[in-house]
Structures are given as C-alpha cells and as structure tokens.
Motif scaffolding. Structure first.
Motif, PDB file in Angstrom:
ATOM      1  N   TRP A   1     -21.479  -3.736 -17.203  1.00 13.41           N
ATOM      2  CA  TRP A   1     -21.997  -3.185 -18.452  1.00 13.41           C
ATOM      3  C   TRP A   1     -23.245  -3.909 -18.939  1.00 13.41           C
ATOM      4  O   TRP A   1     -24.016  -3.343 -19.710  1.00 13.41           O
ATOM      5  CB  TRP A   1     -20.918  -3.262 -19.541  1.00 13.41           C
ATOM      6  N   GLY A   2     -23.368  -5.148 -18.557  1.00 13.88           N
ATOM      7  CA  GLY A   2     -24.486  -5.931 -19.056  1.00 13.88           C
ATOM      8  C   GLY A   2     -24.196  -6.635 -20.355  1.00 13.88           C
ATOM      9  O   GLY A   2     -25.047  -7.357 -20.887  1.00 13.88           O
ATOM     10  N   PHE A   3     -22.996  -6.466 -20.921  1.00  6.11           N
ATOM     11  CA  PHE A   3     -22.614  -7.137 -22.162  1.00  6.11           C
ATOM     12  C   PHE A   3     -21.091  -7.210 -22.190  1.00  6.11           C
ATOM     13  O   PHE A   3     -20.389  -6.445 -21.524  1.00  6.11           O
ATOM     14  CB  PHE A   3     -23.136  -6.399 -23.399  1.00  6.11           C
ATOM     15  N   THR A   4     -20.582  -8.144 -22.989  1.00  8.53           N
ATOM     16  CA  THR A   4     -19.129  -8.341 -23.081  1.00  8.53           C
ATOM     17  C   THR A   4     -18.633  -8.392 -24.520  1.00  8.53           C
ATOM     18  O   THR A   4     -17.445  -8.607 -24.742  1.00  8.53           O
ATOM     19  CB  THR A   4     -18.725  -9.653 -22.378  1.00  8.53           C
TER      20      THR A   4
ATOM     21  N   GLY B   1      -9.607 -14.909 -17.426  1.00 13.28           N
ATOM     22  CA  GLY B   1     -10.535 -14.367 -18.407  1.00 13.28           C
ATOM     23  C   GLY B   1     -11.991 -14.478 -18.002  1.00 13.28           C
ATOM     24  O   GLY B   1     -12.774 -13.542 -18.208  1.00 13.28           O
ATOM     25  N   GLN B   2     -12.365 -15.609 -17.406  1.00  8.38           N
ATOM     26  CA  GLN B   2     -13.760 -15.782 -17.016  1.00  8.38           C
ATOM     27  C   GLN B   2     -14.163 -14.773 -15.945  1.00  8.38           C
ATOM     28  O   GLN B   2     -15.253 -14.189 -16.002  1.00  8.38           O
ATOM     29  CB  GLN B   2     -13.979 -17.207 -16.500  1.00  8.38           C
ATOM     30  N   GLU B   3     -13.278 -14.536 -14.983  1.00 10.54           N
ATOM     31  CA  GLU B   3     -13.586 -13.571 -13.925  1.00 10.54           C
ATOM     32  C   GLU B   3     -13.683 -12.160 -14.491  1.00 10.54           C
ATOM     33  O   GLU B   3     -14.540 -11.372 -14.073  1.00 10.54           O
ATOM     34  CB  GLU B   3     -12.516 -13.640 -12.834  1.00 10.54           C
ATOM     35  N   PHE B   4     -12.810 -11.841 -15.444  1.00  6.76           N
ATOM     36  CA  PHE B   4     -12.868 -10.513 -16.064  1.00  6.76           C
ATOM     37  C   PHE B   4     -14.184 -10.326 -16.813  1.00  6.76           C
ATOM     38  O   PHE B   4     -14.843  -9.274 -16.697  1.00  6.76           O
ATOM     39  CB  PHE B   4     -11.687 -10.331 -17.013  1.00  6.76           C
ATOM     40  N   LEU B   5     -14.572 -11.317 -17.581  1.00  4.04           N
ATOM     41  CA  LEU B   5     -15.818 -11.215 -18.333  1.00  4.04           C
ATOM     42  C   LEU B   5     -17.022 -11.140 -17.399  1.00  4.04           C
ATOM     43  O   LEU B   5     -18.005 -10.437 -17.701  1.00  4.04           O
ATOM     44  CB  LEU B   5     -15.952 -12.408 -19.278  1.00  4.04           C
TER      45      LEU B   5
ATOM     46  N   ARG C   1     -18.821  -6.831 -28.765  1.00  8.72           N
ATOM     47  CA  ARG C   1     -19.071  -5.644 -29.573  1.00  8.72           C
ATOM     48  C   ARG C   1     -20.481  -5.660 -30.161  1.00  8.72           C
ATOM     49  O   ARG C   1     -21.144  -4.628 -30.279  1.00  8.72           O
ATOM     50  CB  ARG C   1     -18.033  -5.575 -30.688  1.00  8.72           C
ATOM     51  N   SER C   2     -20.959  -6.860 -30.532  1.00  8.69           N
ATOM     52  CA  SER C   2     -22.300  -6.939 -31.106  1.00  8.69           C
ATOM     53  C   SER C   2     -23.366  -6.588 -30.082  1.00  8.69           C
ATOM     54  O   SER C   2     -24.344  -5.890 -30.390  1.00  8.69           O
ATOM     55  CB  SER C   2     -22.542  -8.345 -31.648  1.00  8.69           C
ATOM     56  N   ALA C   3     -23.182  -7.042 -28.829  1.00  4.59           N
ATOM     57  CA  ALA C   3     -24.144  -6.722 -27.780  1.00  4.59           C
ATOM     58  C   ALA C   3     -24.090  -5.253 -27.404  1.00  4.59           C
ATOM     59  O   ALA C   3     -25.078  -4.678 -26.940  1.00  4.59           O
ATOM     60  CB  ALA C   3     -23.903  -7.597 -26.557  1.00  4.59           C
ATOM     61  N   ALA C   4     -22.930  -4.618 -27.608  1.00  2.00           N
ATOM     62  CA  ALA C   4     -22.801  -3.202 -27.267  1.00  2.00           C
ATOM     63  C   ALA C   4     -23.637  -2.310 -28.169  1.00  2.00           C
ATOM     64  O   ALA C   4     -23.922  -1.158 -27.831  1.00  2.00           O
ATOM     65  CB  ALA C   4     -21.333  -2.778 -27.339  1.00  2.00           C
ATOM     66  N   GLY C   5     -24.055  -2.836 -29.329  1.00  2.00           N
ATOM     67  CA  GLY C   5     -24.854  -2.035 -30.234  1.00  2.00           C
ATOM     68  C   GLY C   5     -26.219  -1.668 -29.690  1.00  2.00           C
ATOM     69  O   GLY C   5     -26.840  -0.707 -30.150  1.00  2.00           O
ATOM     70  N   GLN C   6     -26.692  -2.428 -28.710  1.00  2.00           N
ATOM     71  CA  GLN C   6     -27.999  -2.149 -28.135  1.00  2.00           C
ATOM     72  C   GLN C   6     -27.929  -1.217 -26.929  1.00  2.00           C
ATOM     73  O   GLN C   6     -28.966  -0.887 -26.356  1.00  2.00           O
ATOM     74  CB  GLN C   6     -28.652  -3.473 -27.720  1.00  2.00           C
TER      75      GLN C   6
END
Length: 681
Positions: A495-498, A484-488, A500-505
């Motif tokens: 993407w610069g974010f992981t 999981g850590q490597e995927f994130l 849903r809340s960060a995706a709003g920007q």
C-alpha cells in the motif's frame, strides 16, 4: 527454620495448608532473573540423571523428604566454593534438607491424542443433532468440515507460535505480544471456558445418572445425592492428579464410550421411519439443505463443540517429544476422529427425529418407566446404556477442564517464575498446594451444580465469548502481533503506508479498499504486538535461562542479547551474590533489583535456553544496548523454529480469516442468546 521468625512461619504454614509463599531458597551460580518485581533464582542442584531439587519445607507440607547425594554431580569445586562463600547460603547446601521433584509424566502419541479427543468431544456431541436441525443437514456437514479444518489449523498455529516465542502456555504467549493486558484477558477466558463446562458436566450427571439408577424425575434430593457421591468418588480423585499425561488411560476409555454412544444413537434412531415419511432420502435432503434463518445458532453449537484451544498448550506439553510433526499427527487424528463422530451423531440423530430433535438427543428416546411394548423396551434400555456412557464420559472429561482451571489459579495465586510460566508439575508437586487448589475449585463447581436447575444462559454467554476468543480470535491476533513487523512491512510494500493518517494522501479507491479490508484494525494490532514483543525479547534477554523445555527445545536463528562489560564483573564475586547491584551508572533495564551476568568485553551474555550451542555472526544493534545475534551453527539437539522463516501474505490472510470467523461467531452467538432470552421472558 532456625530463627524465631522461621518457627513462626512454620506454624503459620501448618495452620494454613495453602502455602502461597514462593520457593525463595533456590540457589544459582549462573545469575539471577527478575519476575514479578522480585529477584528469583533458578536452582543449580540439577543433574541429567536426577530430578529437580526443591527447597526445604515443613514435614507436614512436604512428607516426601529424600536425600539425594548426587545433586552435586556435574558441578566443579570452584562453583560450590563460590556459592558456599556466601554466608547466608551455607546452611542450604545440605542435600538431606532438600526434596526431589518427580519429573513431569509424559504421554505417548496415542495417549495425547486420546486426551485431545476427550477435551474436544466433551458433552457437545449430544447437541450436534440439534445443530443440524438449525443449520440444515447439508449445511451441517459443511460446518463440521469447516470447524474441523479450522480447529486443526488453530491448534497447530497456537503451538507453533508458542514455540517461536518460547512461551510454554497460552497466557504467556498472550503476554509476550500484548503485555499484562493480554495475560489478564487470556486468563479470564481460559478460566470461564473451563469452569463453565465443568458446571455443565456435573449438571448432566445430576440429571442423567439419577434417572439411569432409577430415581424418578421428581426425586430432586436423590439426584443431588447421586451427583455428590459420584463426583467425590470419581471426579475429585481424577482431578487430584498432578500431570495431564496421568489422564491418558481414562481418556482412552472415554473415546471408546463416545464411539459406543454414537453407535447406539445411530442404530436405535428411527431413521428409516423418517426417511419413509419424507418420501425418500432425496426429498428429505431437499427439505433440509440450508436454513439461513437459524444457521448461525447451529454454527455456534458446532464451533463450540470443536473448541479446546484453552487446553491445547497444556495437552501439547504433556506429549513426549512434542515436535511440530508429532503435534501435527495428534491434531490430525484427533480432529478427524471428532469430525467423524460428530457427523454420524448429527446425521442419524437429526434424521431420526427431524423437527422434534431436542438439545440433548437422548431426551428424544423413551424412558423405561414410560414404555409398554417390547420394541420400545429394547430402545429404552439401549438409551439408558447410552445415558450411562454419557455420564462416564462426563466423569473422564471433567478432570481435563479442571486441570485448565487449576492451571489458571496456579499462575495467578502462586508467585515465582515457575508459576508464572505455567510449570504446573513443579509448583503443584507440593501435595498441599495441589489438594487445596483442586478441592476449592471442585467445591466452587459442586455447590451451584447442586443448587441450580438451569444455568443455560450463563453457560451460553461464557461459552460464546470465551470459546470464540480462545479458538479463533486469539490465535489470529497473536500470530499478527508476534509477527507485527513482518505484517507492517508487507502492508508498506503493498500500500505504501501503514497508518490511517498516511492513508489520507492515497487515492479514493485505495482508501476505500483499505477501509473495507479492515486494514486500520490489522495494522493497529500489528503495531501493538510489535512493541509488546520487543519488550518481551528485552525482558527475556535479562532473565536467567529456563531449564525445562515443555514444548521442546527450539533452535532459533536470531536472539536478542544485552551487551555487558567488564565493570559488571563485581557482580560475579561471592560478596555481591544476591545483593541486587546494578552497573556503575545505576541504570538497569529491569529496575534496580536485576543482577546481570558478566562476560568479557565484546562478548554477548548467554541468556537463552538454546544459546549454549552454535556460533554467532557479527551482532546487529537494535538500540538501547540490545544486539540481534544470528546462530550460524547447525545442531541436532533441538527442533527448528517452525516460524523462523519470513511469514508470507497467505499466512496473515489465514490469521485474519480466523479473527473474522471468530467475530462472526461471537456476534451471531450474542444475538441468538438475546433472542432466546427474550422468548423465554
């Protein structure tokens, strides 16, 4: 049993042969570990030339009682003195009171391959022609190739991930990433995936063997009698074996029977008449290339026929020296053989009967009592031989599924570390446990097989849900969860974010692609798996090292350890052995009952099976008192961790592809079942 309470428990054990109590008398000079909320220990009575030693049992429950004078080999007088100073343990040091556990039987490369082929083929091969009718001939070939490739990759991915985690079974691998919930879901799927086919195998024997022996279709009592007698004489004794490797010889016979069965269908199917009526093979192929309306039904049948992941880790553990290379050879040979058998069976079975192909292609062939001319008589006799071969394969494949179901029962009913980690051969070496569990399981399948005439809907639901979860969805989710850590990190880099809340920007296009690719779901799985795997590593760091390496000894580059200091040394003193003391502050990461090993200041506690070799670099703090240690010394005594290197983006794409394919098969299978059940009403 020297105390009155001991005599009472002795009598209780004789009255109730299913003896579920854990093996509590194991002694350890290395330390204790925690399992299931109770203190468990590993036996120190073990030498390189002798099998493991079990605690004393009653004569009725453990008839094999042998003295082993060499059990103290390899242990110094200081070790024995320290342990024998504990008054409560002195009476347990008599070697004559202990029984030997025969080491697990292992199979060679071909024996393991035969077991895997038998587990894959099962009864599914007779349904491949019907799957071709639903998908179309050309699409059927493509689906078989796809299922074989995906199945081979899935089997390898499961075993390699289990090696990386040091998980000896499917359910412990699920627990390592997703905790207790993963354990429960995996056990449920494994049990139903094994119990459902067991029931179908018995019903096939009831419906087929009786007809072969001359009982008419109307003689239901005769067919039930044939099933009861044959299953007790053949299926039950094979299921009573302790180790999977003991079934290698019968699996070889089953593979031969499958080859003869496919050959009979290929030879005696009226393929030439069908090709002539269709105007040639080209016209026939053009009429049956791809059928989108029913292709998912055929895909479900084919994918189910190539599903054996619920037994994969048990079969892999039965292989002698189960290295990555040897397991890869086993999966390649097995899946290639299964794909070949399925292709021949599907092609000749479907072309022979086309739109009249039934779910069991043998039902398309004439019965002896219905034939009049000599040509039909030859075909009917050949079909009867094929039915007999099918019954023989059912006799030999049933024990493989019974082993899986018994494994699930063992891990959940019996207590202790060996049972929890799926060490069947150690727990079920007790004949009373093995016999009682196997007979109860056998009875639970035989009774509904004798009573019911059609359980197709139940089997369809269990097969659709359990097979897709274990064969496709499970391996993909576990791979993402463990790494999981490597995927994130990869997602953060891209993407610069992981979240849903960060995706709003983010930009609208990026958010659209983010949701279309299902990234919120994959990141959630990775986050949950990351937390679960860290807890698993922390738990492993507190446990006494396991002695056996069922999937082989693995050399890891990094280990998680817990720092302990000299004030813990009091726990190593004889008067404190087994008293459950914690450190001075009373804060034990595993609860008050976990006794920790002491070391000198600045050294790391040995807590991993492979950590007895190698040198370590400067530890890296992970917080909460845990350290990440790197093994910097090469050692030829173990196998390199197949997933120690950083995983690439393509690896995670493959894992996601497994999940997506599994979800498609799951949804399409459920829809097909609902439509079929509606038509039946």
């Amino acid at each position: 049993f020297s105390t009155p309470a001991g005599h009472i428990s002795h009598s209780f054990a004789i009255i109730f042969p299913l003896y579920f109590l854990p093996d509590r008398h194991h002694i350890s000079y290395k330390g204790y570990h925690q399992s299931g909320g109770s203190i468990q220990t590993m036996p120190f009575f073990q030498s390189s030339s002798n099998p493991s030693i079990l605690p004393p049992k009653s004569p009725f429950l453990a008839p094999r009682r042998a003295s082993n004078p060499e059990i103290f080999d390899g242990h110094s007088n200081h070790d024995l003195t320290a342990i024998s100073s504990t008054k409560s343990l002195q009476s347990d040091l008599d070697p004559s009171k202990y029984t030997t556990v025969e080491p697990e039987h292992k199979s060679n490369l071909m024996g393991c391959t035969a077991n895997l082929i038998t587990a894959i083929v099962g009864a599914g091969v007779i349904g491949i022609p019907y799957a071709f009718r639903e998908t179309g001939l050309c699409a059927g070939w493509a689906f078989i190739l796809l299922s074989a490739v995906m199945g081979c990759k899935s089997l390898r991915l499961l075993v390699e991930t289990a090696k990386h985690v040091d998980a000896p079974s499917y359910e412990t691998l699920s627990e390592a990433a997703f905790g207790r919930n993963g354990w429960i879901l995996c056990n449920l799927n494994m049990f139903f995936m094994a119990w459902g086919p067991m029931l179908s195998y018995m019903m096939i024997v009831k419906d087929t063997l009786g007809r072969v022996l001359g009982y008419p279709e109307e003689d239901v009592a005769g067919q039930k009698m044939v099933l009861a007698v044959s299953s007790v004489l053949v299926m039950l004794p094979l299921s009573l074996q302790r180790d999977m490797a003991d079934l290698a010889k019968t699996s070889r016979l089953s593979v031969l029977f499958d080859i003869f069965l496919v050959a009979i269908v290929a030879i005696f199917s009226p393929t030439s008449e069908s090709i002539h009526d269709a105007g040639g093979i080209i016209n026939l192929l053009s009429q049956s290339t791809f059928r989108p309306g029913t292709c998912f039904i055929g895909l479900g049948i084919i994918s189910f026929a190539f599903s054996c992941q619920h037994s994969s880790l048990i079969i892999a553990g039965s292989l002698d020296n189960p290295t990555r290379e040897r397991w890869s050879k086993v999966t390649l040979i097995a899946l290639a053989a299964c794909a070949t058998l399925a292709t021949f069976m599907g092609t000749f079975g479907y072309i022979g009967f086309l739109e009249y192909t039934e779910g069991d292609v043998l039902n398309n062939f004439p019965m002896l009592e219905d034939t009049n001319n000599s040509n039909d008589m030859i075909t009917a006799r050949a079909a009867n031989i094929a039915r007999g071969l099918l019954c023989c394969t059912m006799f030999f494949v049933y024990p493989l599924e019974s082993f899986v179901a018994r494994h699930v029962i063992m891990t959940n009913l019996f207590r202790g570390r060996e049972a929890h980690e799926g060490d069947d051969h150690a727990v079920l070496d007790r004949w009373d446990r093995r016999v009682a569990t196997t007979i109860v399981l056998f009875t639970s399948v035989l009774i509904p097989a004798l009573i019911c005439t059609d359980v197709g809907l139940v089997l369809a639901w269990t097969g659709t849900v359990a097979a897709t979860n274990l064969a496709y969805i499970g391996p993909g989710i576990l791979f993402i969860g463990v790494h999981g850590q490597e995927f994130l990190d990869l997602v953060e880099c891209r993407w610069g974010f992981t979240s849903r809340s960060a995706a709003g920007q983010a930009l609208i296009i990026e958010k659209l692609v983010w949701y279309l690719l299902g990234m919120p779901l994959w990141c959630s799985i990775a986050s949950i798996g990351k937390k679960g795997y860290k807890l698993h590593l922390a738990k492993k760091a507190e446990m006494t090292p396991a002695i056996g390496f069922r999937l082989g000894k693995i050399k890891h580059k990094h280990y998680m350890h817990k720092m302990h200091y000299p004030h813990h040394r009091k726990m190593f003193e004889p008067q404190h052995l087994g008293n459950g003391d914690t450190d001075d502050e009373g804060s034990s990461p595993c609860g008050g009952g976990c006794v920790k090993t002491s070391v000198e200041l600045g050294l790391i506690t040995a807590s991993h099976p492979a950590e007895s070799y190698g040198t370590y670099s400067q530890p890296k703090s992970l917080g909460n008192g845990y350290e990440l240690i790197e093994n910097t010394e090469d050692d030829d005594s173990g196998e390199e961790d197949p997933q120690d290197e950083k995983q690439s983006g393509s690896d995670f794409v493959v894992a996601i592809a497994f999940i997506v394919l599994g979800l498609i098969a799951l949804v399409s299978g459920i829809c097909s079942i609902c439509l079929t059940s509606g038509d039946m009403k």
